[in-house]
Design an enzyme around this catalytic site. Structure first.
Site, PDB file in Angstrom:
ATOM      1  N   HIS A 126       1.180  -1.203  -0.503  1.00  0.00           N
ATOM      2  CA  HIS A 126       0.005   0.040   0.289  1.00  0.00           C
ATOM      3  C   HIS A 126       0.900   1.380  -0.082  1.00  0.00           C
ATOM      4  O   HIS A 126       2.507   1.233   0.888  1.00  0.00           O
ATOM      5  CB  HIS A 126      -0.704  -0.359   1.348  1.00  0.00           C
ATOM      6  CG  HIS A 126      -2.094   0.744   1.601  1.00  0.00           C
ATOM      7  ND1 HIS A 126      -1.557   2.574   1.773  1.00  0.00           N
ATOM      8  CD2 HIS A 126      -3.469   0.875   1.405  1.00  0.00           C
ATOM      9  CE1 HIS A 126      -2.695   2.939   1.874  1.00  0.00           C
ATOM     10  NE2 HIS A 126      -3.668   2.546   1.285  1.00  0.00           N
ATOM     11  N   ASP A 203       3.223  -4.867   7.979  1.00  0.00           N
ATOM     12  CA  ASP A 203       1.497  -3.754   7.696  1.00  0.00           C
ATOM     13  C   ASP A 203       0.564  -4.734   7.817  1.00  0.00           C
ATOM     14  O   ASP A 203      -0.117  -5.180   7.494  1.00  0.00           O
ATOM     15  CB  ASP A 203       1.422  -3.281   6.041  1.00  0.00           C
ATOM     16  CG  ASP A 203       0.449  -2.650   5.838  1.00  0.00           C
ATOM     17  OD1 ASP A 203      -0.744  -2.294   6.765  1.00  0.00           O
ATOM     18  OD2 ASP A 203       0.417  -1.970   4.734  1.00  0.00           O
ATOM     19  N   GLN A 206      -4.895  -5.111   6.701  1.00  0.00           N
ATOM     20  CA  GLN A 206      -5.302  -6.332   6.663  1.00  0.00           C
ATOM     21  C   GLN A 206      -5.736  -7.489   7.143  1.00  0.00           C
ATOM     22  O   GLN A 206      -6.568  -8.152   7.503  1.00  0.00           O
ATOM     23  CB  GLN A 206      -5.196  -6.169   5.151  1.00  0.00           C
ATOM     24  CG  GLN A 206      -5.888  -4.930   3.907  1.00  0.00           C
ATOM     25  CD  GLN A 206      -6.987  -5.162   4.084  1.00  0.00           C
ATOM     26  OE1 GLN A 206      -8.205  -5.211   4.219  1.00  0.00           O
ATOM     27  NE2 GLN A 206      -7.156  -3.532   4.202  1.00  0.00           N
ATOM     28  N   CYS A 374      -4.876   2.468  -3.696  1.00  0.00           N
ATOM     29  CA  CYS A 374      -3.484   3.442  -3.194  1.00  0.00           C
ATOM     30  C   CYS A 374      -2.477   2.624  -2.799  1.00  0.00           C
ATOM     31  O   CYS A 374      -1.976   1.977  -2.306  1.00  0.00           O
ATOM     32  CB  CYS A 374      -3.942   3.462  -0.498  1.00  0.00           C
ATOM     33  SG  CYS A 374      -4.693   4.706  -0.840  1.00  0.00           S
TER      34      CYS A 374
HETATM   35  N1  PLP Z   1      -1.545  -0.395   4.797  1.00  0.00           N
HETATM   36  C1  PLP Z   1      -2.716  -1.693   4.020  1.00  0.00           C
HETATM   37  C2  PLP Z   1      -2.521  -2.987   3.330  1.00  0.00           C
HETATM   38  C3  PLP Z   1      -4.168  -0.903   3.995  1.00  0.00           C
HETATM   39  O1  PLP Z   1      -4.563  -1.046   3.316  1.00  0.00           O
HETATM   40  C4  PLP Z   1      -4.005   0.215   4.405  1.00  0.00           C
HETATM   41  C5  PLP Z   1      -5.713   1.072   3.969  1.00  0.00           C
HETATM   42  O2  PLP Z   1      -5.996   0.837   3.062  1.00  0.00           O
HETATM   43  C6  PLP Z   1      -3.248   1.216   4.803  1.00  0.00           C
HETATM   44  C7  PLP Z   1      -1.848   0.470   5.451  1.00  0.00           C
HETATM   45  C8  PLP Z   1      -3.292   2.137   5.600  1.00  0.00           C
HETATM   46  O3  PLP Z   1      -4.090   2.497   6.486  1.00  0.00           O
HETATM   47  P1  PLP Z   1      -4.734   3.678   7.038  1.00  0.00           P
HETATM   48  O4  PLP Z   1      -5.617   4.373   6.201  1.00  0.00           O
HETATM   49  O5  PLP Z   1      -5.966   3.857   8.188  1.00  0.00           O
HETATM   50  O6  PLP Z   1      -3.722   4.136   7.866  1.00  0.00           O
END
Ligand code: PLP
Length: 416
Positions: A126, A203, A206, A374
């Site tokens: 992401h 991360d 998900q 994203c």
């Molecule tokens: N990482 C992953 C794999 C995500 O799916 C997301 C959000 O869709 C994020 C990071 C970012 O999360 P946040 O916008 O809640 O900070």
């Protein structure tokens, strides 16, 4: 069968948003990878806390502030036990996964990254797990290396050994991609990285929703996730960090609550975890992690957990079968072993704009995501500039998957 249906309808009654309508149709919410709906328990907690626990935390000598602080710290303890972290000092509240990763990218790299060093990230990252590392690398003249994925969306774990060269100072992995829905083989990569003395951030935005997470077993050095993706409030994130690293890292932001003593010239910092929690936190939102994670536990334990798991596996099989029958479709994230596939389905149909599909589906009450999600480098690597994504939560049903496929087929008839 009837028993499973009853369990699922009981589960769904905990989420008031699922009983609402959109565009005159019953809402079929399939954008759970973006954010999940909130349980009644979370909603009631937040509205109650706004009345009965609304005072700033860690600051005052009166009972209302104590109540707020107790709720905030009870949520920290809940997070600790939910991911099996050893101590409360390992759990830092942030504003989201993005903020958690930025904290590490900024603070860790300030201390440990220098010119000529590298950060290893994944091809399916992401933007939140790409851009913070670029910013940190640019500050010192370091560079980014990328661990690729294969044509089915599996991480090329076999390349980790050769990519983990001595200049790599940290690895940033993704447990489950928000586009591909594939469970990545992070355990193996963590082992290889640790053999070489390289720390690993995961991360889990998900991953934490779909799998039980034990950070000690996983042995990651940092783990980031967002409350809003696991039935909690928006604007709240979690950073788990191993104590050794957190002690060695400088503060990320300065301000109230993260200090021990301050003079005009110099500051000493509060002990963990407050060292990384400058300013008034979203204390009500953070406190709502207690009922949110209780909701997550309710959805994965006992006969409810068994029923929902069965339904989820049926949804994955059904979706992969039905989608693959659509002419000219390209599905992203197609592991041979469907046990590795979480209920996140991204695809394109040749000659059809993903945004147009999403708009027609919306008219039928189906909420899905379209666009780059994203993950622009990943989507571009498929030769695409956008995709459609249907992402399911444990409260979604096979019936909704069937309705989605029917609506998609109608939308494609209109657009082709
Ligand atoms: N990482 C992953 C794999 C995500 O799916 C997301 C959000 O869709 C994020 C990071 C970012 O999360 P946040 O916008 O809640 O900070």
């Amino acid at each position: 069968m009837e028993g499973v249906k009853n369990i699922i309808s009981e589960v769904r009654s905990h989420f008031p948003a699922l009983e609402t309508s959109m565009n005159g149709r019953r809402l079929v919410y399939l954008d759970n990878a973006a954010t999940t709906q909130k349980s009644r328990e979370v909603l009631e907690f937040i509205s109650g806390a706004m009345v009965n626990k609304n005072a700033n935390v860690h600051r005052s000598m009166y009972a209302l502030s104590d109540l707020a602080t107790e709720a905030y710290e009870a949520a920290r303890e809940k997070v600790r036990s939910f991911i099996n972290a050893p101590e409360r000092e390992n759990i830092i509240f942030t504003s989201g996964t993005t903020a958690s990763i930025n904290l590490v990218a900024s603070s860790f790299c300030q201390a440990f990254l220098k010119e000529g060093d590298a950060v290893l990230i994944e091809a399916d990252s992401h933007h939140s797990n790409i851009v913070p590392w670029q910013l940190a690398a640019q500050r010192v003249g370091a560079f980014i290396k990328v661990l690729p994925i294969d044509g089915s969306g599996n991480l090329c774990t076999n390349l980790a050994e050769s990519l983990l060269t001595p200049e790599v100072k940290i690895v940033a992995l993704t447990q489950v991609s928000n586009v591909l829905g594939v469970e990545n083989t992070i355990a193996e990569i963590i082992k290889i990285a640790h053999k070489k003395g390289i720390p690993v951030l995961v991360d889990g935005a998900q991953g934490v929703v779909h799998s039980e997470v034990d950070v000690q077993k996983m042995d990651c050095d940092f783990y980031a996730f967002s409350a809003h993706k696991i039935y909690g409030a928006t604007g709240v994130g979690i950073l788990y960090g191993k104590r050794d690293w957190l002690e060695k890292m400088p503060p990320y932001m300065g301000g109230g609550d993260m200090v021990e003593t301050v003079t005009y010239q110099k500051t000493t910092y509060a002990p963990l975890p407050l060292k990384f929690e400058a300013g008034t936190p979203n204390f009500t939102g953070a406190a709502s992690l207690l009922p949110a994670l209780e909701t997550a536990e309710y959805l994965r334990r006992g006969e409810v957990g068994d029923a929902l798991k069965k339904e989820e596996r049926a949804i994955v099989s059904f979706m992969m079968e039905k989608l693959s029958q659509i002419p000219d479709i390209e599905i992203y994230g197609t592991p041979e072993n469907l046990e590795k596939k979480h209920p996140i389905f991204s695809f394109n149909v040749k000659g059809v704009n993903a945004g147009d599909m999403a708009q027609i589906l919306d008219k039928m009450g189906v909420a899905v995501r379209s666009g780059l999600m994203c993950a622009e480098p990943l989507i571009n690597s498929f030769g695409a500039t956008s995709a459609l994504r249907a992402s399911f939560a444990p409260y979604n049903t096979l019936e909704e998957a069937d309705y989605f496929v029917q609506c998609l087929q109608r939308a494609l008839q209109m657009l082709k």
